[in-house]
Design a protein around this motif. Sequence first.
Motif, PDB file in Angstrom:
ATOM      1  N   ASN A   1       0.798  -1.222   0.000  1.00 35.90           N
ATOM      2  CA  ASN A   1       0.000   0.000   0.000  1.00 35.90           C
ATOM      3  C   ASN A   1       0.836   1.280   0.000  1.00 35.90           C
ATOM      4  O   ASN A   1       0.302   2.377   0.161  1.00 35.90           O
TER       5      ASN A   1
ATOM      6  N   ALA B   1      -4.959   0.584   9.245  1.00 36.65           N
ATOM      7  CA  ALA B   1      -6.416   0.763   9.301  1.00 36.65           C
ATOM      8  C   ALA B   1      -6.813   2.205   8.989  1.00 36.65           C
ATOM      9  O   ALA B   1      -7.860   2.449   8.362  1.00 36.65           O
ATOM     10  N   GLU B   2      -5.970   3.131   9.394  1.00 38.65           N
ATOM     11  CA  GLU B   2      -6.237   4.552   9.178  1.00 38.65           C
ATOM     12  C   GLU B   2      -6.043   4.968   7.726  1.00 38.65           C
ATOM     13  O   GLU B   2      -6.789   5.779   7.192  1.00 38.65           O
ATOM     14  N   LYS B   3      -5.049   4.398   7.067  1.00 37.60           N
ATOM     15  CA  LYS B   3      -4.643   4.885   5.746  1.00 37.60           C
ATOM     16  C   LYS B   3      -5.178   4.068   4.563  1.00 37.60           C
ATOM     17  O   LYS B   3      -5.182   4.551   3.440  1.00 37.60           O
ATOM     18  N   VAL B   4      -5.620   2.820   4.812  1.00 40.51           N
ATOM     19  CA  VAL B   4      -6.039   1.956   3.705  1.00 40.51           C
ATOM     20  C   VAL B   4      -7.535   1.657   3.837  1.00 40.51           C
ATOM     21  O   VAL B   4      -8.005   1.260   4.901  1.00 40.51           O
ATOM     22  N   ASP B   5      -8.250   1.847   2.758  1.00 47.17           N
ATOM     23  CA  ASP B   5      -9.685   1.580   2.741  1.00 47.17           C
ATOM     24  C   ASP B   5      -9.969   0.117   3.062  1.00 47.17           C
ATOM     25  O   ASP B   5      -9.275  -0.779   2.573  1.00 47.17           O
ATOM     26  N   VAL B   6     -10.979  -0.117   3.865  1.00 48.08           N
ATOM     27  CA  VAL B   6     -11.290  -1.474   4.329  1.00 48.08           C
ATOM     28  C   VAL B   6     -11.605  -2.419   3.174  1.00 48.08           C
ATOM     29  O   VAL B   6     -11.273  -3.604   3.226  1.00 48.08           O
ATOM     30  N   GLU B   7     -12.219  -1.909   2.120  1.00 48.33           N
ATOM     31  CA  GLU B   7     -12.552  -2.766   0.981  1.00 48.33           C
ATOM     32  C   GLU B   7     -11.300  -3.174   0.197  1.00 48.33           C
ATOM     33  O   GLU B   7     -11.293  -4.206  -0.461  1.00 48.33           O
ATOM     34  N   VAL B   8     -10.267  -2.376   0.272  1.00 51.31           N
ATOM     35  CA  VAL B   8      -8.984  -2.730  -0.342  1.00 51.31           C
ATOM     36  C   VAL B   8      -8.245  -3.702   0.572  1.00 51.31           C
ATOM     37  O   VAL B   8      -7.603  -4.649   0.127  1.00 51.31           O
ATOM     38  N   LEU B   9      -8.360  -3.469   1.861  1.00 46.54           N
ATOM     39  CA  LEU B   9      -7.619  -4.226   2.860  1.00 46.54           C
ATOM     40  C   LEU B   9      -8.111  -5.665   3.026  1.00 46.54           C
ATOM     41  O   LEU B   9      -7.306  -6.581   3.210  1.00 46.54           O
ATOM     42  N   LYS B  10      -9.407  -5.881   2.965  1.00 43.66           N
ATOM     43  CA  LYS B  10      -9.968  -7.229   3.191  1.00 43.66           C
ATOM     44  C   LYS B  10      -9.337  -8.302   2.311  1.00 43.66           C
ATOM     45  O   LYS B  10      -8.889  -9.329   2.820  1.00 43.66           O
TER      46      LYS B  10
END
Length: 75
Positions: free
Chosen positions: A17, A35-44
């Motif tokens: 990322n 968690a603060e910098k990366v969108d959850v939908e990208v992270l999952k």
Amino acid sequence: QLSILWRPELNNLLEINGLPKYKAKSKDFVIHKIAEKVDVEVLKPQISNELFERDYTTISQRIAEYKMSRKAAKK
């Protein structure tokens, strides 16, 4: 979900990322930053991939190498 990842896996997510490595920071700090910098939908899917690729036969070696590199960086 990030808390179940090992530090080398978190480092992979930082790299993927484009985030700083935060070598001198705690695992909790790194988790918070991801968690603060990366969108959850990208992270999952990234988290799922890290867990899917997890190699239990080499993790002790990887953790030992990581700890050695941290000690060397402090000197």
